[in-house]
Design a protein around this motif. Structure first.
Motif, PDB file in Angstrom:
ATOM      1  N   SER A 197       0.833  -1.209   0.000  1.00 41.98           N
ATOM      2  CA  SER A 197       0.000   0.000   0.000  1.00 41.98           C
ATOM      3  C   SER A 197       0.863   1.254   0.000  1.00 41.98           C
ATOM      4  O   SER A 197       0.616   2.193  -0.764  1.00 41.98           O
ATOM      5  N   ALA A 198       1.880   1.270   0.835  1.00 38.96           N
ATOM      6  CA  ALA A 198       2.765   2.435   0.921  1.00 38.96           C
ATOM      7  C   ALA A 198       3.524   2.653  -0.390  1.00 38.96           C
ATOM      8  O   ALA A 198       3.704   3.794  -0.828  1.00 38.96           O
ATOM      9  N   LEU A 199       3.942   1.566  -1.035  1.00 40.00           N
ATOM     10  CA  LEU A 199       4.630   1.704  -2.323  1.00 40.00           C
ATOM     11  C   LEU A 199       3.695   2.273  -3.377  1.00 40.00           C
ATOM     12  O   LEU A 199       4.099   3.120  -4.177  1.00 40.00           O
ATOM     13  N   GLU A 200       2.448   1.829  -3.360  1.00 39.74           N
ATOM     14  CA  GLU A 200       1.476   2.326  -4.339  1.00 39.74           C
ATOM     15  C   GLU A 200       1.097   3.785  -4.087  1.00 39.74           C
ATOM     16  O   GLU A 200       0.546   4.428  -4.964  1.00 39.74           O
ATOM     17  N   ARG A 201       1.400   4.284  -2.905  1.00 35.68           N
ATOM     18  CA  ARG A 201       1.135   5.697  -2.588  1.00 35.68           C
ATOM     19  C   ARG A 201       2.410   6.531  -2.595  1.00 35.68           C
ATOM     20  O   ARG A 201       2.413   7.695  -2.207  1.00 35.68           O
ATOM     21  N   SER A 202       3.511   5.954  -3.046  1.00 36.77           N
ATOM     22  CA  SER A 202       4.816   6.643  -3.133  1.00 36.77           C
ATOM     23  C   SER A 202       5.345   7.081  -1.775  1.00 36.77           C
ATOM     24  O   SER A 202       6.072   8.071  -1.678  1.00 36.77           O
ATOM     25  N   VAL A 203       4.997   6.369  -0.721  1.00 40.43           N
ATOM     26  CA  VAL A 203       5.456   6.725   0.625  1.00 40.43           C
ATOM     27  C   VAL A 203       6.882   6.244   0.845  1.00 40.43           C
ATOM     28  O   VAL A 203       7.693   6.961   1.430  1.00 40.43           O
ATOM     29  N   TYR A 204       7.198   5.036   0.382  1.00 44.13           N
ATOM     30  CA  TYR A 204       8.523   4.450   0.582  1.00 44.13           C
ATOM     31  C   TYR A 204       9.232   4.263  -0.750  1.00 44.13           C
ATOM     32  O   TYR A 204       8.591   4.120  -1.790  1.00 44.13           O
ATOM     33  N   ALA A 205      10.547   4.215  -0.670  1.00 43.27           N
ATOM     34  CA  ALA A 205      11.370   3.839  -1.818  1.00 43.27           C
ATOM     35  C   ALA A 205      11.713   2.366  -1.648  1.00 43.27           C
ATOM     36  O   ALA A 205      12.252   1.964  -0.633  1.00 43.27           O
ATOM     37  N   ALA A 206      11.382   1.558  -2.621  1.00 44.06           N
ATOM     38  CA  ALA A 206      11.623   0.118  -2.554  1.00 44.06           C
ATOM     39  C   ALA A 206      13.079  -0.198  -2.861  1.00 44.06           C
ATOM     40  O   ALA A 206      13.706   0.461  -3.691  1.00 44.06           O
ATOM     41  N   THR A 207      13.594  -1.223  -2.198  1.00 45.95           N
ATOM     42  CA  THR A 207      14.926  -1.708  -2.540  1.00 45.95           C
ATOM     43  C   THR A 207      14.830  -2.478  -3.854  1.00 45.95           C
ATOM     44  O   THR A 207      13.747  -2.889  -4.285  1.00 45.95           O
ATOM     45  N   ILE A 208      15.952  -2.712  -4.476  1.00 51.01           N
ATOM     46  CA  ILE A 208      15.978  -3.453  -5.731  1.00 51.01           C
ATOM     47  C   ILE A 208      15.485  -4.872  -5.511  1.00 51.01           C
ATOM     48  O   ILE A 208      14.846  -5.469  -6.383  1.00 51.01           O
ATOM     49  N   ASP A 209      15.750  -5.439  -4.338  1.00 55.94           N
ATOM     50  CA  ASP A 209      15.276  -6.789  -4.030  1.00 55.94           C
ATOM     51  C   ASP A 209      13.757  -6.831  -3.946  1.00 55.94           C
ATOM     52  O   ASP A 209      13.129  -7.778  -4.426  1.00 55.94           O
ATOM     53  N   VAL A 210      13.150  -5.815  -3.352  1.00 52.92           N
ATOM     54  CA  VAL A 210      11.689  -5.753  -3.260  1.00 52.92           C
ATOM     55  C   VAL A 210      11.089  -5.583  -4.652  1.00 52.92           C
ATOM     56  O   VAL A 210      10.095  -6.230  -4.990  1.00 52.92           O
ATOM     57  N   VAL A 211      11.696  -4.737  -5.470  1.00 49.96           N
ATOM     58  CA  VAL A 211      11.211  -4.550  -6.844  1.00 49.96           C
ATOM     59  C   VAL A 211      11.259  -5.886  -7.579  1.00 49.96           C
ATOM     60  O   VAL A 211      10.312  -6.262  -8.269  1.00 49.96           O
ATOM     61  N   ASP A 212      12.336  -6.640  -7.405  1.00 48.64           N
ATOM     62  CA  ASP A 212      12.457  -7.930  -8.065  1.00 48.64           C
ATOM     63  C   ASP A 212      11.413  -8.917  -7.538  1.00 48.64           C
ATOM     64  O   ASP A 212      10.797  -9.630  -8.332  1.00 48.64           O
ATOM     65  N   ASN A 213      11.188  -8.950  -6.234  1.00 46.91           N
ATOM     66  CA  ASN A 213      10.168  -9.845  -5.659  1.00 46.91           C
ATOM     67  C   ASN A 213       8.779  -9.507  -6.195  1.00 46.91           C
ATOM     68  O   ASN A 213       7.999 -10.403  -6.531  1.00 46.91           O
ATOM     69  N   LEU A 214       8.468  -8.231  -6.262  1.00 51.16           N
ATOM     70  CA  LEU A 214       7.170  -7.796  -6.783  1.00 51.16           C
ATOM     71  C   LEU A 214       7.018  -8.180  -8.256  1.00 51.16           C
ATOM     72  O   LEU A 214       5.973  -8.665  -8.682  1.00 51.16           O
ATOM     73  N   ALA A 215       8.071  -7.965  -9.028  1.00 51.80           N
ATOM     74  CA  ALA A 215       8.031  -8.299 -10.451  1.00 51.80           C
ATOM     75  C   ALA A 215       7.800  -9.795 -10.643  1.00 51.80           C
ATOM     76  O   ALA A 215       6.965 -10.200 -11.458  1.00 51.80           O
ATOM     77  N   GLN A 216       8.504 -10.611  -9.895  1.00 52.29           N
ATOM     78  CA  GLN A 216       8.324 -12.061  -9.999  1.00 52.29           C
ATOM     79  C   GLN A 216       6.898 -12.454  -9.624  1.00 52.29           C
ATOM     80  O   GLN A 216       6.286 -13.292 -10.288  1.00 52.29           O
ATOM     81  N   ALA A 217       6.380 -11.843  -8.579  1.00 52.59           N
ATOM     82  CA  ALA A 217       5.010 -12.144  -8.137  1.00 52.59           C
ATOM     83  C   ALA A 217       3.987 -11.733  -9.187  1.00 52.59           C
ATOM     84  O   ALA A 217       2.928 -12.360  -9.308  1.00 52.59           O
ATOM     85  N   LEU A 218       4.297 -10.704  -9.961  1.00 47.65           N
ATOM     86  CA  LEU A 218       3.396 -10.223 -11.013  1.00 47.65           C
ATOM     87  C   LEU A 218       3.650 -10.885 -12.359  1.00 47.65           C
ATOM     88  O   LEU A 218       2.896 -10.689 -13.313  1.00 47.65           O
ATOM     89  N   GLY A 219       4.741 -11.638 -12.456  1.00 44.28           N
ATOM     90  CA  GLY A 219       5.071 -12.300 -13.714  1.00 44.28           C
ATOM     91  C   GLY A 219       5.586 -11.361 -14.781  1.00 44.28           C
ATOM     92  O   GLY A 219       5.342 -11.568 -15.969  1.00 44.28           O
ATOM     93  N   VAL A 220       6.306 -10.317 -14.352  1.00 45.18           N
ATOM     94  CA  VAL A 220       6.879  -9.342 -15.288  1.00 45.18           C
ATOM     95  C   VAL A 220       8.355  -9.159 -14.968  1.00 45.18           C
ATOM     96  O   VAL A 220       8.863  -9.671 -13.965  1.00 45.18           O
ATOM     97  N   GLU A 221       9.047  -8.424 -15.802  1.00 50.33           N
ATOM     98  CA  GLU A 221      10.439  -8.073 -15.539  1.00 50.33           C
ATOM     99  C   GLU A 221      10.486  -6.885 -14.577  1.00 50.33           C
ATOM    100  O   GLU A 221       9.597  -6.022 -14.610  1.00 50.33           O
ATOM    101  N   ALA A 222      11.507  -6.828 -13.748  1.00 45.88           N
ATOM    102  CA  ALA A 222      11.656  -5.715 -12.809  1.00 45.88           C
ATOM    103  C   ALA A 222      11.662  -4.380 -13.551  1.00 45.88           C
ATOM    104  O   ALA A 222      11.099  -3.393 -13.062  1.00 45.88           O
ATOM    105  N   ALA A 223      12.257  -4.359 -14.725  1.00 40.67           N
ATOM    106  CA  ALA A 223      12.314  -3.124 -15.519  1.00 40.67           C
ATOM    107  C   ALA A 223      10.921  -2.610 -15.866  1.00 40.67           C
ATOM    108  O   ALA A 223      10.716  -1.403 -16.000  1.00 40.67           O
ATOM    109  N   ASP A 224       9.948  -3.530 -15.994  1.00 43.70           N
ATOM    110  CA  ASP A 224       8.581  -3.115 -16.313  1.00 43.70           C
ATOM    111  C   ASP A 224       7.982  -2.265 -15.196  1.00 43.70           C
ATOM    112  O   ASP A 224       7.152  -1.390 -15.455  1.00 43.70           O
ATOM    113  N   LEU A 225       8.397  -2.514 -13.969  1.00 50.23           N
ATOM    114  CA  LEU A 225       7.882  -1.736 -12.843  1.00 50.23           C
ATOM    115  C   LEU A 225       8.503  -0.341 -12.781  1.00 50.23           C
ATOM    116  O   LEU A 225       7.953   0.558 -12.152  1.00 50.23           O
ATOM    117  N   LEU A 226       9.657  -0.182 -13.427  1.00 48.67           N
ATOM    118  CA  LEU A 226      10.376   1.095 -13.351  1.00 48.67           C
ATOM    119  C   LEU A 226      10.334   1.884 -14.656  1.00 48.67           C
ATOM    120  O   LEU A 226      10.940   2.948 -14.763  1.00 48.67           O
TER     121      LEU A 226
END
Length: 75
Positions: free
Chosen positions: A37-66
């Motif tokens: 929720s906080a990431l979707e509201r731009s409250v926190y800056a995600a680490t690269i590991d979190v971005v990668d975990n989210l991308a894997q969970a969504l079935g996309v490349e990490a670059a797609d999130l950025l």
């Protein structure tokens, strides 16, 4: 648009396209729902590991999130 806003926009859009709740995405990415929720509201800056975990969970490349949205010619 700063990188937190880009991540927030892409994360919310991809999560909704996949039909996932914040809770389900958090479970799949092994992070807390309130953090999603906080990431979707731009409250926190995600680490690269979190971005990668989210991308894997969504079935996309990490670059797609950025990836910044393309600008129209009128911008």
């Amino acid at each position: 648009m700063n990188i937190r806003e880009v991540l927030a926009l892409n994360l919310r859009k991809l999560r909704q396209v996949k039909g996932l709740s914040q809770e389900e995405l958090a479970h799949r990415a092994d992070i807390d729902r309130t953090y999603v929720s906080a990431l979707e509201r731009s409250v926190y800056a995600a680490t690269i590991d979190v971005v990668d975990n989210l991308a894997q969970a969504l079935g996309v490349e990490a670059a797609d999130l950025l990836k910044r949205p393309s600008r129209s010619k009128s911008d």
